[in-house]
Design an enzyme around this catalytic site. Structure first.
Site, PDB file in Angstrom:
ATOM      1  N   LYS A 134       0.783  -0.989  -0.099  1.00 34.63           N
ATOM      2  CA  LYS A 134      -0.077   0.010   0.076  1.00 34.63           C
ATOM      3  C   LYS A 134       1.018   1.539   0.030  1.00 34.63           C
ATOM      4  CE  LYS A 134      -4.488   1.002   2.366  1.00 34.63           C
ATOM      5  NZ  LYS A 134      -5.103   0.927   3.587  1.00 34.63           N
TER       6      LYS A 134
HETATM    7  C1  E4P Z   1      -8.127   1.482   4.050  1.00 33.16           C
HETATM    8  O1  E4P Z   1      -7.504   1.021   3.053  1.00 33.16           O
HETATM    9  C2  E4P Z   1      -8.160   2.758   4.450  1.00 33.16           C
HETATM   10  O2  E4P Z   1      -6.935   2.882   5.266  1.00 33.16           O
HETATM   11  C3  E4P Z   1      -9.318   2.801   5.575  1.00 33.16           C
HETATM   12  O3  E4P Z   1     -10.429   2.471   5.113  1.00 33.16           O
HETATM   13  C4  E4P Z   1      -9.183   4.216   6.113  1.00 33.16           C
HETATM   14  O4  E4P Z   1     -10.621   4.287   6.635  1.00 33.16           O
HETATM   15  P1  E4P Z   1     -11.037   5.563   7.767  1.00 33.16           P
HETATM   16  O5  E4P Z   1     -11.187   6.732   7.033  1.00 33.16           O
HETATM   17  O6  E4P Z   1     -12.144   4.963   8.537  1.00 33.16           O
HETATM   18  O7  E4P Z   1      -9.717   5.795   8.720  1.00 33.16           O
END
Ligand code: E4P
Length: 271
Positions: A134
């Site tokens: 990622k």
């Molecule tokens: C996923 O890959 C993201 O890091 C995550 O969905 C972020 O979510 P949040 O906005 O609830 O922190």
């Protein structure tokens, strides 16, 4: 998953890329296996994948036990929430996740400089074949994603908040692009509309990058992302379980069970 497309778009795409196994290619072929003219409804033959957005192993197991889980996403905040500290512990935790779920597991780099992102990403990718690196949507992230794509390492481009960023991610060869729906809604814009826009762009441009709707806050977000053309939705366990709920299901089941119980009691009384 029905799509309604503009007539000109349909016409152009059919000329360029007719449906069917022989003539199809790229994203278009995934999206377009049934076309019923003249209504221009496109059927998406892909099945929207369900990922869980957590670093919590118990929640991952619970979602996995439902039988509908296709993968996992994590981020540094989610890992910190689980109290996972230090490089070795983090690596071990990713491995433990990969041992529960047979699907893609996103592991996020902490570096922000291209060479360091590449080094960190190589280590993460070496943990397990299902690890997807990622990478944040920054200039060095884009360069690193291109390097990863050229070197057979899959990536998930994170922190995406606009169609322009999604185009860059696709051009860099990201395997997934993660638009943050909930955070967009929080800032008074429409997160689901961004999914629709990216889906439209990726379809007409033939980009292969999969749209991974992230920052999901509710079961309705999941439904709306499915309608908008997301390839994957990553949600907290609560939102996935929320899809089960309807008061009429509970009321209906209580009545069925009650009637069956009365019937059994009547039968028992007759004997
Ligand atoms: C996923 O890959 C993201 O890091 C995550 O969905 C972020 O979510 P949040 O906005 O609830 O922190």
């Amino acid at each position: 998953m029905p799509y309604i497309c503009g007539r000109q778009v349909l016409h152009d795409q059919l000329l360029l890329n007719p449906p069917g196994p022989e003539g199809s290619k790229g994203r278009w072929s995934q999206r377009c296996d049934v076309i019923s003219l003249p209504f221009f409804y496109f059927y998406n033959s892909t099945d929207m994948k369900f990922f869980i957005d957590t670093g919590n192993l118990a929640q991952i197991r619970e979602a996995h036990d439902l039988g509908i889980l296709n993968g996992v996403t994590t981020n540094p905040s989610l890992m910190a929430k689980e109290g996972i500290k230090g490089e070795d512990a983090v690596m071990q935790h990713y491995l433990a996740i990969c041992e529960v779920v047979d699907g893609d597991v996103s592991a996020e780099v902490l570096s922000t400089n291209m060479d360091e992102i590449i080094e960190e990403g190589k280590k993460l990718a070496a943990i397990h074949p299902n690890i997807v690196v990622k990478v944040p949507m920054i200039k060095d992230g884009v360069k690193a994603m291109k390097w990863f794509a050229d070197n057979g390492i899959r990536t998930n481009c994170t922190l995406v908040f606009s169609a322009g960023q999604a185009i860059l991610a696709a051009k860099a060869g990201a395997s997934y692009v993660s638009p943050f729906i909930g955070r967009i809604d929080d800032s008074n814009w429409d997160g689901v509309q961004l999914i629709e826009q990216i889906s439209h762009i990726y379809t007409i441009q033939g980009y292969e990058t999969e749209i991974l709707a992230a920052s999901i806050r509710s079961p309705l977000h999941i439904v709306k992302c499915a309608e908008a053309g997301a390839d994957v939705v990553t949600s907290p366990l609560e939102s996935i379980l929320g899809l089960l709920k309807h008061p009429l299901t509970d009321i209906g089941l209580a009545k069925f069970l009650d009637d069956a119980k009365k019937m059994r009691a009547e039968l028992a009384g007759v004997k």
